[in-house]
Every structure is written in C-alpha cells, then in structure tokens.
Design a protein around this motif. Structure first.
Motif, PDB file in Angstrom:
ATOM      1  N   ASN A 232     -14.992  -1.714  16.367  1.00 44.81           N
ATOM      2  CA  ASN A 232     -14.589  -0.438  16.938  1.00 44.81           C
ATOM      3  C   ASN A 232     -15.773   0.500  17.128  1.00 44.81           C
ATOM      4  N   ALA A 233     -15.859   1.057  18.328  1.00 43.28           N
ATOM      5  CA  ALA A 233     -16.871   2.050  18.661  1.00 43.28           C
ATOM      6  C   ALA A 233     -16.159   3.299  19.152  1.00 43.28           C
ATOM      7  N   PRO A 234     -16.745   4.477  18.935  1.00 47.32           N
ATOM      8  CA  PRO A 234     -16.115   5.701  19.452  1.00 47.32           C
ATOM      9  C   PRO A 234     -15.956   5.622  20.960  1.00 47.32           C
ATOM     10  N   VAL A 235     -14.836   6.143  21.462  1.00 43.39           N
ATOM     11  CA  VAL A 235     -14.653   6.152  22.911  1.00 43.39           C
ATOM     12  C   VAL A 235     -15.681   7.086  23.520  1.00 43.39           C
ATOM     13  N   LYS A 236     -15.985   6.858  24.782  1.00 39.57           N
ATOM     14  CA  LYS A 236     -17.022   7.633  25.440  1.00 39.57           C
ATOM     15  C   LYS A 236     -16.600   9.090  25.606  1.00 39.57           C
ATOM     16  N   SER A 237     -17.574   9.942  25.657  1.00 40.01           N
ATOM     17  CA  SER A 237     -17.358  11.383  25.707  1.00 40.01           C
ATOM     18  C   SER A 237     -16.362  11.750  26.794  1.00 40.01           C
ATOM     19  N   GLY A 238     -15.383  12.556  26.421  1.00 41.26           N
ATOM     20  CA  GLY A 238     -14.399  13.037  27.384  1.00 41.26           C
ATOM     21  C   GLY A 238     -13.101  12.280  27.351  1.00 41.26           C
ATOM     22  N   ALA A 239     -13.145  10.976  27.055  1.00 43.18           N
ATOM     23  CA  ALA A 239     -11.922  10.188  27.100  1.00 43.18           C
ATOM     24  C   ALA A 239     -10.958  10.562  25.980  1.00 43.18           C
ATOM     25  N   ALA A 240     -11.492  10.924  24.808  1.00 40.78           N
ATOM     26  CA  ALA A 240     -10.628  11.207  23.667  1.00 40.78           C
ATOM     27  C   ALA A 240      -9.842  12.496  23.837  1.00 40.78           C
ATOM     28  N   SER A 241     -10.158  13.280  24.859  1.00 41.64           N
ATOM     29  CA  SER A 241      -9.413  14.512  25.079  1.00 41.64           C
ATOM     30  C   SER A 241      -8.008  14.232  25.599  1.00 41.64           C
ATOM     31  N   ILE A 242      -7.761  13.040  26.064  1.00 36.43           N
ATOM     32  CA  ILE A 242      -6.438  12.640  26.524  1.00 36.43           C
ATOM     33  C   ILE A 242      -5.685  12.091  25.319  1.00 36.43           C
ATOM     34  N   SER A 243      -4.543  12.668  25.016  1.00 41.12           N
ATOM     35  CA  SER A 243      -3.863  12.347  23.763  1.00 41.12           C
ATOM     36  C   SER A 243      -3.490  10.883  23.645  1.00 41.12           C
ATOM     37  N   SER A 244      -3.252  10.212  24.785  1.00 38.61           N
ATOM     38  CA  SER A 244      -2.838   8.810  24.727  1.00 38.61           C
ATOM     39  C   SER A 244      -3.999   7.851  24.536  1.00 38.61           C
ATOM     40  N   VAL A 245      -5.230   8.369  24.592  1.00 37.49           N
ATOM     41  CA  VAL A 245      -6.407   7.521  24.458  1.00 37.49           C
ATOM     42  C   VAL A 245      -6.833   7.476  22.996  1.00 37.49           C
ATOM     43  N   PRO A 246      -6.994   6.286  22.400  1.00 37.44           N
ATOM     44  CA  PRO A 246      -7.405   6.215  20.994  1.00 37.44           C
ATOM     45  C   PRO A 246      -8.833   6.709  20.810  1.00 37.44           C
ATOM     46  N   ALA A 247      -9.169   7.057  19.571  1.00 40.54           N
ATOM     47  CA  ALA A 247     -10.505   7.571  19.285  1.00 40.54           C
ATOM     48  C   ALA A 247     -11.540   6.467  19.247  1.00 40.54           C
ATOM     49  N   PHE A 248     -11.079   5.223  19.067  1.00 45.81           N
ATOM     50  CA  PHE A 248     -12.005   4.100  18.981  1.00 45.81           C
ATOM     51  C   PHE A 248     -11.534   2.976  19.888  1.00 45.81           C
ATOM     52  N   MET A 249     -12.483   2.148  20.318  1.00 50.10           N
ATOM     53  CA  MET A 249     -12.187   1.007  21.187  1.00 50.10           C
ATOM     54  C   MET A 249     -13.039  -0.170  20.741  1.00 50.10           C
ATOM     55  N   ALA A 250     -12.456  -1.366  20.719  1.00 49.61           N
ATOM     56  CA  ALA A 250     -13.185  -2.555  20.294  1.00 49.61           C
ATOM     57  C   ALA A 250     -14.159  -2.980  21.380  1.00 49.61           C
ATOM     58  N   ARG A 251     -15.443  -2.889  21.060  1.00 49.21           N
ATOM     59  CA  ARG A 251     -16.512  -3.247  21.989  1.00 49.21           C
ATOM     60  C   ARG A 251     -17.592  -4.003  21.228  1.00 49.21           C
ATOM     61  N   PRO A 252     -18.359  -4.866  21.898  1.00 47.57           N
ATOM     62  CA  PRO A 252     -19.522  -5.470  21.227  1.00 47.57           C
ATOM     63  C   PRO A 252     -20.447  -4.410  20.642  1.00 47.57           C
ATOM     64  N   GLY A 253     -20.568  -3.269  21.333  1.00 45.93           N
ATOM     65  CA  GLY A 253     -21.426  -2.191  20.861  1.00 45.93           C
ATOM     66  C   GLY A 253     -21.029  -1.631  19.514  1.00 45.93           C
ATOM     67  N   GLY A 254     -19.823  -1.934  19.045  1.00 44.85           N
ATOM     68  CA  GLY A 254     -19.424  -1.524  17.709  1.00 44.85           C
ATOM     69  C   GLY A 254     -20.300  -2.132  16.628  1.00 44.85           C
ATOM     70  N   LEU A 255     -20.995  -3.217  16.956  1.00 40.86           N
ATOM     71  CA  LEU A 255     -21.926  -3.805  15.989  1.00 40.86           C
ATOM     72  C   LEU A 255     -23.041  -2.839  15.632  1.00 40.86           C
ATOM     73  N   PHE A 256     -23.397  -1.952  16.553  1.00 41.23           N
ATOM     74  CA  PHE A 256     -24.427  -0.951  16.253  1.00 41.23           C
ATOM     75  C   PHE A 256     -23.962  -0.051  15.118  1.00 41.23           C
ATOM     76  N   ASP A 257     -22.721   0.419  15.222  1.00 45.23           N
ATOM     77  CA  ASP A 257     -22.186   1.293  14.178  1.00 45.23           C
ATOM     78  C   ASP A 257     -22.027   0.547  12.862  1.00 45.23           C
ATOM     79  N   LEU A 258     -21.586  -0.713  12.934  1.00 46.49           N
ATOM     80  CA  LEU A 258     -21.422  -1.524  11.728  1.00 46.49           C
ATOM     81  C   LEU A 258     -22.734  -1.655  10.974  1.00 46.49           C
ATOM     82  N   LEU A 259     -23.795  -1.996  11.684  1.00 52.46           N
ATOM     83  CA  LEU A 259     -25.082  -2.220  11.030  1.00 52.46           C
ATOM     84  C   LEU A 259     -25.743  -0.912  10.614  1.00 52.46           C
ATOM     85  N   MET A 260     -25.525   0.141  11.375  1.00 56.80           N
ATOM     86  CA  MET A 260     -26.177   1.407  11.039  1.00 56.80           C
ATOM     87  C   MET A 260     -25.517   2.107   9.855  1.00 56.80           C
ATOM     88  N   THR A 261     -24.249   1.803   9.591  1.00 55.65           N
ATOM     89  CA  THR A 261     -23.624   2.385   8.397  1.00 55.65           C
ATOM     90  C   THR A 261     -24.157   1.737   7.130  1.00 55.65           C
TER      91      THR A 261
END
Length: 448
Positions: A232-261
């Motif tokens: 899971n990676a944070p959704v791109k700026s602006g998308a989370a302002s829509i209530s039906s859009v989740p705050a996170f989305m499963a992307r390969p780029g989520g590995l960046f957040d996984l390793l950086m934590t």
C-alpha cells in the motif's frame, strides 16, 4: 509456464506455504540469498576447472583478453568512466533520448517519495516484461528518431521503450485521472491482447512469451491486492479528497514505504532483493518447488551440494536481481543512500553468458549438441548460468585493473553496464548475423 500455473490464486500459494514442512521452509529460505547463489556457482566452476563437468571446459587463459575487450567497450561507451548502474533505466535512454525527463516533467512538484513510488512502479513492471523478445520483434517509437522520424528498437531496448510508453499511456493504472502508476486493479486487467497492442505485436511482429508476460503482471496485481501491508502506498495528491477514494492503493511503489519505515535514510541493496524475493515469490512459475514452496528461478543440478533439502538446487533469481539493480536509482534519486551493491551477483543471462562462450572462456564439450533448442531447466543451461555468475566475479577485478578503477569506483553493477553485457552483444554481432545469442533457449517470458 502454463496458463493454469500463471493464474493460480495467491491465496492458494499462501495457504500451501503456511502449511509447508519446516525443513522445506528452511531450505527455501537458504536458497533465497545471494550467498547461496555465489557459493554454489563457484563450487560448480571449481568442479569444471578440475575437469569434472560433462558440459564445459574452462579456459582461464582467455580471461585476460576478455577483460581487455570489456574494458575497451566500457571506454567507448563511457569515455569519462562515469559509469551508471546496469539497470532498466539505461534502456529507457535508448537512442540517446532522456525519457525519464519526460516522466519527471509530468510528475511536476510531486514529493521525492511520490516520484520514487512512480519510478518503482515503472521499473518493476518493465523489468517483469524484460525477458527475451525473440529475433523477430521490434517496436516503433513515433518521433523518436532524428528530425522526429520514427525510431525502431528491438530486443531489450525495444521492450524498455515499449513498456515506458505503455506506462505513460496508463495501461497499468486503474485510475484514469492518475495514469502514471501501476496498481493492483490495473495490473489484473492486463491481457495478452492489451499488452500485445501496446507492444505492437502482430503475426508479422511476434513477441516471444506474450501470454506469459501478461499472466505475470496479473499475478503481480493479485499478490499486491492480497498484501496491502507490504504494497500500500498513499494515493496521489488530490485523489483522497473524494470520499469514495481510499487513502492507500496497492502499488509496487509501496515497497519504498515498506523499506523506508525500517531504515533511517539508507538501505542495503540486498534488503531490496530480500523484500522482492519474500513478497513477490508467489508470482513466479510454480514448477520449481521444495514441497509446497515455489522457488522461482532455482533449478536442479546433480553437481550442486548443500545442506538438507536445499541439496541439488542451484538458485539464480536473475529477474529479481535485475529488478533490484533497476530499483537502486529510484531510491537514490529520493535521497536514500544505498549500500552493499556487491552483495548482488552478476546476471546469468544470454549476453553475459554469451560473452564467456564467444570469448572462449567457456567451451562446450565436443559431445554437446549446442545447436539444439534448450530449456531453462536443462542441466547444460543451469551449469552455463552458474559458471557465468562465478566467472563474472573473477572478471570484474580484471576489468577494473585495466581501467585503473577501484571496486568503490566501479562496483559490479557498473562492470555489468560498462561492460560485460555490451561486450557480449558486440561479440554476438561480430560472430553471428543479427547478433543472436550463441545458444537457442526456449523462453516463456519469465527467465531469459
């Protein structure tokens, strides 16, 4: 890889892994490290040097001339010896075009972390599409040549350019408002037909292993969707302002957040590889397994020693290591320090391995029918790949000596780029029409 193997649900594999025999798991874990790759490859090289291989003889006297060729090619390609890593990003530069600048311009003021996620999305998907294209496929890039004329690219460069444009067009995204990403839903929608259209595949322009490539991407999407804690990676700026859009989305780029934590502004190259091997293992074909555990790019060879149930298995993890090399720069561009580059091994594929054959360092025994079509699991091919890994370790310091560089100035990732891969292509073009590899290997789009 059969379609049934490629589309088996991640849950099935996870359930099987959870029920795995502890001794099977221990063996599989051992085979997922590059220590096992190196140790076993060098043992097979020692065995061949002692004349115990039924497949190859090793001619050490050819190493010096091979190193000189690699050094010459390196100087021609990088006269200032400022050599980048061997990675997918070099193929995105095909034809001298800075396609990364195109992407970054569209990303605009995105944060370094979000740019890293996007770069990882692109690199990971592109690498999974990077197995051999075959001799008859090419990709035409509109306006990519001099004077905005079309430019035609084949083989690795063609696959890189084609996958770049597919990514830019949003083929791997499920969000029309944010095409510059690969996400779980978008990847699960990829078919051989949609991928083939993006890659300009036709009867007259056939791409080897098209269905296998599309299936691999679908499997990636399934695995990511099933593992939100990893991807899971944070959704791109602006998308989370829509209530039906989740705050996170499963992307390969989520590995960046996984390793950086887990790290404080730095990461070891092998940590990236370990994350890939741990979390992407369900996407690989399941024919190679210990008990219930799929091993991926790991093959049987009777000359390989090892403890317990790992005995007889020769691991490579070529695509995972190629992917690791290709993720080094996205981390560095985001300000992360990457250490321990030489923990990774050389890549056992047909350019590096072909260099050693064409340069005479390795010579098949007279009884070996080299012109036949080989499978990835054939003992001859497994041993060729192992000897390639070991000999690249020995070739690297010789190349550095010729160029007057230190290991810190020219790590193995730069030797490969300078380097062995390019020299393999040079010799192939010199010896065979079209620069075809010295061996004919049947590819399903997942190994070579």
């Amino acid at each position: 890889m059969t379609l049934s193997q490629a589309t088996r649900s991640p849950g099935t594999l996870r359930d099987a892994a959870a029920a795995a025999d502890p001794l099977d798991q221990q063996a599989a874990d051992l085979l997922r490290g590059t220590d096992a790759v190196r140790t076993r490859a060098h043992a097979l090289l020692s065995r061949a040097r002692q004349g115990e291989s039924i497949w190859f003889s090793v001619h050490d006297e050819a190493l010096a001339e091979t190193a000189a060729l690699v050094a010459k090619v390196t100087r021609e390609r990088y006269p200032d010896l400022n050599i980048p890593y061997h990675s997918r990003w070099r193929h995105f530069e095909a034809g001298g075009v800075n396609r990364l600048a195109w992407l970054n311009a569209l990303l605009g003021s995105a944060s370094p972390a979000e740019k890293a996620r996007t770069h990882i999305d692109l690199a990971l998907v592109s690498v999974l599409l990077d197995a051999g294209a075959g001799p008859d496929w090419s990709y035409q890039e509109a306006g990519g040549g001099p004077g905005n004329a079309p430019a035609v690219y084949a083989r690795s460069e063609g696959l890189g350019v084609a996958s770049f444009h597919a990514f830019m067009a949003g083929l791997f995204s499920s969000d029309h408002d944010h095409p510059l990403q690969a996400d779980a839903v978008g990847l699960q929608r990829v078919t051989a037909e949609t991928l083939g259209a993006a890659f300009q595949v036709s009867e007259r322009n056939p791409l080897v292993g098209l269905e296998g490539r599309a299936a691999l991407l679908r499997r990636l999407g399934e695995v990511m969707a099933a593992n939100p804690a990893v991807f899971n990676a944070p959704v791109k700026s602006g998308a989370a302002s829509i209530s039906s859009v989740p705050a996170f989305m499963a992307r390969p780029g989520g590995l960046f957040d996984l390793l950086m934590t887990q790290k404080n502004g730095q990461v070891q190259a092998h940590d990236i590889l370990s994350a890939l091997l741990a979390h992407l293992s369900p996407i690989w074909p399941a024919q190679n397994r210990i008990g219930a555990i799929a091993l991926g790019d790991c093959w049987r060879h009777p000359g390989v020693d090892g403890p317990g149930r790992s005995h007889g298995w020769m691991p490579f993890h070529k695509l995972s290591q190629w992917l690791t090399y290709s993720l080094l720069e996205p981390f560095e561009w985001a300000g992360v320090t990457v250490t321990g580059l030489d923990a990774l091994t050389g890549l056992p594929e047909y350019r590096n391995g072909g260099l050693l054959l064409d340069a005479g360092v390795l010579q098949p025994r007279a009884s070996v029918p080299t012109s036949r079509a080989w499978q990835a699991g054939d003992e001859f091919i497994v041993e060729w790949r192992a000897l390639t890994v070991a000999l690249l370790d020995e070739l690297a310091p010789r190349v550095r000596d010729v160029l007057g560089l230190t290991p810190a100035q020219m790590p193995l990732a730069c030797v490969l780029e300078g380097g062995t891969w390019a020299a393999g292509r040079v010799l192939a073009r010199r010896l065979r029409e079209g620069g075809t590899p010295p061996l004919n290997i049947v590819s399903d789009g997942t190994v070579f």
